[in-house]
Structure formats: C-alpha cells, structure tokens
Design an enzyme around this catalytic site. Structure first.
Site, mmCIF file in Angstrom:
data_model
loop_
_atom_site.group_PDB
_atom_site.id
_atom_site.type_symbol
_atom_site.label_atom_id
_atom_site.label_comp_id
_atom_site.label_asym_id
_atom_site.label_seq_id
_atom_site.Cartn_x
_atom_site.Cartn_y
_atom_site.Cartn_z
ATOM 1 N N VAL A 182 -1.642 -1.203 -4.181
ATOM 2 C CA VAL A 182 -2.727 -0.356 -3.697
ATOM 3 C C VAL A 182 -2.214 1.077 -3.586
ATOM 4 O O VAL A 182 -1.317 1.361 -2.786
ATOM 5 C CB VAL A 182 -3.248 -0.845 -2.328
ATOM 6 C CG1 VAL A 182 -4.404 0.048 -1.856
ATOM 7 C CG2 VAL A 182 -3.696 -2.301 -2.415
ATOM 8 N N ASP B 191 0.850 -1.178 0.000
ATOM 9 C CA ASP B 191 0.000 0.000 0.000
ATOM 10 C C ASP B 191 0.891 1.235 0.000
ATOM 11 O O ASP B 191 1.818 1.349 0.807
ATOM 12 C CB ASP B 191 -0.881 -0.009 1.254
ATOM 13 C CG ASP B 191 -2.057 0.954 1.178
ATOM 14 O OD1 ASP B 191 -1.893 2.039 0.586
ATOM 15 O OD2 ASP B 191 -3.128 0.626 1.711
ATOM 16 N N SER B 192 0.644 2.174 -0.927
ATOM 17 C CA SER B 192 1.378 3.434 -1.015
ATOM 18 C C SER B 192 2.865 3.166 -1.254
ATOM 19 O O SER B 192 3.212 2.589 -2.278
ATOM 20 C CB SER B 192 1.136 4.269 0.238
ATOM 21 O OG SER B 192 1.606 5.585 0.068
ATOM 22 N N ALA B 193 3.757 3.554 -0.330
ATOM 23 C CA ALA B 193 5.178 3.242 -0.517
ATOM 24 C C ALA B 193 5.371 1.745 -0.695
ATOM 25 O O ALA B 193 6.220 1.302 -1.473
ATOM 26 C CB ALA B 193 5.988 3.754 0.663
ATOM 27 N N HIS C 236 -6.273 8.823 -0.476
ATOM 28 C CA HIS C 236 -5.040 8.061 -0.302
ATOM 29 C C HIS C 236 -5.004 7.420 1.083
ATOM 30 O O HIS C 236 -5.388 8.018 2.080
ATOM 31 C CB HIS C 236 -3.819 8.967 -0.469
ATOM 32 C CG HIS C 236 -2.538 8.198 -0.545
ATOM 33 N ND1 HIS C 236 -2.159 7.522 -1.687
ATOM 34 C CD2 HIS C 236 -1.577 7.954 0.376
ATOM 35 C CE1 HIS C 236 -1.007 6.914 -1.468
ATOM 36 N NE2 HIS C 236 -0.635 7.161 -0.222
#
Length: 332
Positions: free
Chosen positions: A202, A175-177, A305
């Site tokens: 994601v 997720d994200s990073a 986000h």
C-alpha cells in the site's frame, strides 16, 4: 605574586533540534533521538474493536521489538466440519518513513482491526528497528526475521492455534515504509517458501534522485511532500547512499533485474493524489512487463499518502479493504 584563580568552565550548550519529523521524532545536535509515544493525530477505535481480540508479544528480545496479534472472535476454535474455515495469516508492517511508528499506535491498531475483521485473517503487526539509530536495511532485515519468527514461534502459539490460523497460507502486507519492507521480504524469501501466497504493498515508500511529475506537482500542504521525503532519506539511508539505491528505489536505474527471482503474486495500491503514485505505478509496470511477475496495480482516486493509516474508516479505506479482501480470496 599568586596566579590568577582558574576561570569557570564554559556552560555546555543545550542540545538543539537538527531534524524534526512531524513532531514525533527529533534528532538532536548531540546525536540523541527524541520520540513521541503516540501519533500526531487521533483515530477512533470502535467499542467492540470490530469483533477482534488481540495481544502483544515481544518477537525480537534483543531489540525489544513487539508484534501485536489479532484474531476474529467468530473464528475461534479448531476447524471442524461445522466450524468456519481456517484463516489466512497476514504479516503486516506499519509505515512511518522508516523513522517512527509502532503497531501499538492507535491508527495502526485500527487499521489492523479492520483487516482482521473484514478479510478476515489472523493479522500479525510487526514492529521493526527504526532510523536514524538503525538505518536501512535494518528494517528490511527485520522484516525477513519476522517471517522466520512467524514460522518457528507464532505457528506454535496456543493463542493463535485456537484462532483457526492457517500458517500454510501467509500474505505479506505493509503501508508506506512497510510496503517497501514487504517488497524486500517478498524478493528475499517468497521463491523458496510455498506458504507465501501473496504480498500487498500500500503506497510503498520509494524515492529517487530525479523528480517525478507527481512529486513536482504535489501541493505544499500535502501530508507527504518532497521536502518530507528528503528528510526521511537523510535519516534513514546509510551515509553516502544514493537515493536511487535499490533499498529505496527497487525499480530505479540501479535496481537489479528480478526476472529470475521467484515471487508470489503482488497487489500494489497507490493513492491517486499521492506524490509516490508515479513511482508505485512504474514499479508495478516493471515488475509485470519487464520481470514477468504477477502484479495487480490499483489507484484509489483522490487518496493522498497514508490515507489508510490516517483514517482507517474513510470511504477510501473501504475501497482499500475491499480490494485487499478480493486479492487474498483470489490467492488463498
């Protein structure tokens, strides 16, 4: 005439905050870094922990990196004719702008409980080195090392062996990073590893020099803004590194073509209200149309986000988990 007495030394100035990330990470003027032990928001954990057992293991002793292992209780025991089928393995990387976060944080823990319970899967939630002490590509390098550890060590762990884990069917996720890490691990190792059945990205962290429409239109009060992204980039990227570097912009103008790189199928999930959605959509388009990869792109309407990490029990999280479950089942 005697010399004057020596003057007292000037007191040293107290270190002051140079960069602050959400109050959980502060870079001080003397170069030290202060980190909070917990996330800046609360997440509830069900009393039964979704019927999932877990334990912590140090997977990389040199840097004290932890992995949290999850197994659904109903799948315990070796596979047999009357036992549940063996479970795929999900290697998961948390978010946090490459600068903070941990699999021990309750919001990450809750997310992995849901994934382990509802895919279902054996989930391994890996920590990795964080910036600014360890700027990228340290995080991506740790992602590749984690996959090697999974094959060499986790596959022989007795606790995991009793969970019906099938280490011949591995999915990458982040997720994200963590989604950015999952991309780089997929590009680095998937072609030579038949065990990797797919990758789930994601809201993968991607940024660049030119502003996208979504970035220009994001409201000031959003969880992730351009200003916050720029702060992450100052802390996470190596000195002098362009924001279009493929490390952070894998589908940008400096990105090498990936057509010749074998990669497993990918699921890219973006939030419909996330300022990264344009970059995530363009990444999925280039991967599929220009580089010939098997890529599915899904937008979760109205989601900002980090929606899964902020509230793993929301209706938007329900849609995400259902989508990931379908993708895993389709590619097992």
């Amino acid at each position: 005439m005697s010399p004057p007495p020596p003057s007292a030394p000037e007191p040293e100035a107290e270190p002051y905050v140079v960069e602050d990330c959400r109050g959980v990470l502060q870079l001080m003027s003397d170069g030290t870094v202060r980190r909070a032990a917990d996330p800046p928001f609360a997440v509830e954990i069900p009393a039964d922990e979704c019927g999932v057992e877990w334990k912590d293991v140090t997977w990389e002793p040199a840097h004290g990196l932890n992995v949290r292992l999850y197994r659904p209780r109903r799948h315990l025991g070796a596979a047999s004719d009357d036992a549940p089928p063996r479970l795929p393995v999900l290697a998961y990387f948390h978010g946090g702008g490459f600068c903070f976060g941990s699999g021990t944080w309750l919001n990450i823990h809750a997310s992995c409980l849901r994934l382990a319970a509802e895919l279902p899967a054996v989930v391994l939630s890996f920590d990795y080195r964080l910036a600014p002490e360890h700027r990228i590509p340290a995080a991506q390098d740790d992602g590749a090392k984690a996959l090697s550890w999974l094959a060499s060590t986790a596959a022989t762990d007795p606790w995991l062996a009793s969970s019906s884990a099938d280490f011949s069917r591995i999915f990458l996720a982040g997720d994200s990073a963590g989604g950015n890490i999952a991309h780089h691990v997929a590009a680095a190792v998937c072609g030579g590893d038949a065990r990797i059945r797919g990758a789930v990205l994601v809201a993968p962290a991607m940024f660049g020099e030119a502003r996208t429409r979504a970035e220009l239109e994001v409201p000031p009060g959003a969880f992730l803004t351009v200003e916050i992204c720029e702060r992450y980039m100052r802390l996470a990227l190596p000195e002098g590194c362009s924001w279009d570097d493929p490390l952070i912009n894998p589908a940008g103008p400096l990105a090498p073509p990936l057509g010749a790189v074998p990669m497993a199928p990918m699921l890219v999930v973006a939030g419909g209200a996330d300022l990264l959605r344009d970059r995530n959509r363009e990444y999925a388009r280039r991967m599929k149309e220009e580089w010939g990869k098997d890529v599915e792109y899904v937008e979760v309407a109205g989601a900002g986000h980090g929606f899964f990490q902020l509230d793993p029990w929301s209706e938007q999280a329900d849609q995400l988990v259902s989508t990931v479950r379908r993708f895993v089942v389709d590619h097992m």
